[in-house]
Design a protein around this motif. Structure first.
Motif, short mmCIF file in Angstrom:
data_model
loop_
_atom_site.label_atom_id
_atom_site.label_comp_id
_atom_site.label_asym_id
_atom_site.label_seq_id
_atom_site.Cartn_x
_atom_site.Cartn_y
_atom_site.Cartn_z
N PHE A 138 -14.21 -12.48 60.91
CA PHE A 138 -14.76 -13.76 60.45
C PHE A 138 -15.57 -13.56 59.17
O PHE A 138 -15.47 -14.36 58.24
N ALA A 139 -16.37 -12.51 59.11
CA ALA A 139 -17.15 -12.25 57.90
C ALA A 139 -16.23 -12.01 56.71
O ALA A 139 -16.46 -12.51 55.61
N TYR A 140 -15.18 -11.22 56.93
CA TYR A 140 -14.24 -10.93 55.83
C TYR A 140 -13.54 -12.20 55.37
O TYR A 140 -13.49 -12.50 54.17
N THR A 141 -12.98 -12.96 56.32
CA THR A 141 -12.19 -14.14 55.96
C THR A 141 -13.04 -15.19 55.26
O THR A 141 -12.64 -15.75 54.22
N SER A 142 -14.21 -15.49 55.81
CA SER A 142 -15.04 -16.52 55.21
C SER A 142 -15.55 -16.08 53.84
O SER A 142 -15.56 -16.87 52.88
N ALA A 143 -15.96 -14.82 53.72
CA ALA A 143 -16.48 -14.34 52.43
C ALA A 143 -15.39 -14.34 51.37
O ALA A 143 -15.62 -14.76 50.23
#
Length: 502
Positions: free
Chosen positions: A221-226
């Motif tokens: 989630f952190a990777y995709t949103s960032a």
């Protein structure tokens, strides 16, 4: 709150400790209402997500439906067709998950599929009424934030929460690629939407921040949103902020993928500050920031083209991934432009100006003086050169004396033929211009025609102090109308130029 939402996604993307039956309806439609432009990649997004669910999410063929270019009626029918299978699985005591994914157009009235609409409220009801214990809807579309009603929300750049994994998750989760009032954006460079592309890349290993071989919910989630936010921050539309709404209870396994389960794996070495681009089977495309530590990507077996981009330049190479093995990324070969630059060659971009001569193949013409302006820009392994020419000459053809003038340009694709301080580039070019003839005796223009040019080009440059000097030459066929007849003549040009790098 975020924990529950991401736990729902865990059911979507990774097997749990106990038996679970997974069902999915994956929808992509490039066409919206009649006034909407056709999308580039919505149906391809759906194909990629469908493939990821099958490869990584443990969804089988009997419980997965892929719809491309279909209307709202087909979506309703597909979701309802899975209900008997969901009920049968529950009667066997198995946990059940339903996923509905959509990529395409949407507006305030809901999802737009050709001439049909599926209102957001109806989508919510369709998903919520399913007998599956856990239900997840993911919408990658403009105004998708109306599905979640989280106005102005955006994903946090980093997530920190407890990661228990003992109770099964139950309830519904709605995931949107945008907030209310935002547009979901596609990228020609990525070959898909920002949101769906980065989610797929994350679960294939790019999101494995701690390098333990597993991609957790927090990592993905952190990777995709960032990546979605950073990728859209500089676009004309502006930053795109994923949103969500959930009604979940229980705690599920938070490991999305175990990279050891992949068909094949690629090991990337530490390379911070770079960007790694992969192109492989099934039109797979991934653009990944160079990792700070070793990173494993879970990929289909097959042949891949790899490109490394950084401030130092570009390098490329090929690698074949074998099923059941982990293959280290081989050394990449710098392009000839990069090799030339390391030896004192030109910068990636050059502006130049100069003068020379040109020929047209007309009787009595000979060679005419020419002025030239140009720009050359490297695009990976090739260079693109654009030149503009002005040619003028008084010509004597037997008894006829006339002033000839030509204004035109040409575009060439060049390839470096060597690698050094003195750089030689060659390739093909095509161009167009306008030529005119004015009779000296009468002072009237007697001829005017467009000139189409095609042939070969050569550019050689060498450093002289802080700049470069060079020869820009071309030769080929010129096609124009002369005396009301289509004529083909040989033409050539050459100019000595001064070049400034940028």
């Amino acid at each position: 709150m975020k924990t529950a939402t991401l736990a729902a996604l865990a059911l979507l993307l990774a097997p749990l400790a106990g038996r679970a039956e997974r069902f999915a309806v994956v929808v992509g439609n490039d066409r919206g209402d009649a006034a909407r432009p056709k999308l580039w990649f919505a149906e391809k997004d759906a194909e990629r997500i469908h493939r990821a669910l099958r490869e990584i999410g443990d969804f089988d063929a009997d419980g997965t439906v892929l719809l491309r270019g279909k209307g709202a009626g087909s979506v309703r029918a597909a979701v309802r067709s899975l209900e008997p299978k969901i009920q049968a699985a529950r009667e066997k005591g198995e946990r059940t998950l339903l996923v509905v994914y959509y990529s395409g157009h949407a507006g305030a009235g809901g999802l737009e599929m050709g001439g049909e609409k599926l209102p957001f409220d109806e989508l919510r009801a369709l998903v919520a009424e399913s007998g599956a214990e856990a239900k997840v809807a993911i919408v990658d579309a403009c105004e998708a934030g109306l599905l979640t009603q989280v106005k102005g929300a955006s994903a946090a750049p980093a997530l920190a929460f407890a990661l228990p994994a003992d109770d099964a998750v139950k309830g519904t989760a709605f995931i949107a690629s945008t907030a209310v009032g935002e547009q979901a954006q596609e990228s020609a460079a990525l070959g898909g939407s920002f949101f769906s592309h980065h989610l797929e890349v994350a679960i294939r290993g790019a999101g494995d921040a701690d390098g333990d071989g597993r991609v957790t919910l927090a990592e993905a989630f952190a990777y995709t949103s960032a990546r979605t936010r950073s990728g859209t921050a500089a676009t004309a539309v502006g930053t795109q902020n994923p949103t969500y709404e959930f009604k979940m209870s229980g705690r599920g396994d938070v490991v999305l993928t175990d990279l050891r389960r992949a068909e094949a794996r690629l090991l990337l070495p530490p390379d911070p500050g770079s960007t790694i681009v992969l192109r492989g089977p099934f039109a797979l495309f991934a653009e990944i920031p160079g990792p700070a530590a070793e990173q494993v990507l879970a990929l289909p077996a097959g042949a891949y083209r790899v490109e490394r981009r950084s401030r130092d330049g570009r390098a490329t190479g090929d690698v074949r991934l074998v099923a059941g093995r982990t293959t280290a990324l081989p050394l990449l070969e710098p392009t000839r432009y990069e090799l030339a630059r390391s030896k004192g060659g030109p910068k990636p971009g050059l502006l130049y100006a100069g003068g020379g001569v040109a020929t047209t193949g007309l009787p009595g013409f000979g060679a005419a003086p020419a002025a030239r302006l140009g720009v050359r820009k490297e695009l990976g392994p090739v260079g693109v050169r654009i030149r503009l020419d002005q040619v003028q000459k008084r010509v004597t053809d037997d008894w006829l004396v006339y002033d000839y003038a030509y204004t035109g340009g040409a575009v060439a694709a060049l390839y470096p033929l060597n690698a050094g301080r003195v750089l030689l580039e060659g390739g093909v070019e095509a161009g167009w211009g306008w030529a005119s003839q004015r009779i000296v005796e009468t002072g009237r223009r007697s001829f005017g025609a467009g000139v189409l040019h095609g042939g070969v080009a050569l550019l050689v440059t060498a450093p002289v102090g802080r700049m470069r000097l060079g020869l820009d030459a071309s030769a080929g066929a010129q096609v124009f109308t002369l005396n009301e007849e289509r004529t083909v003549r040989f033409g050539s040009s050459a100019a000595l130029v001064a070049l400034w790098g940028f």
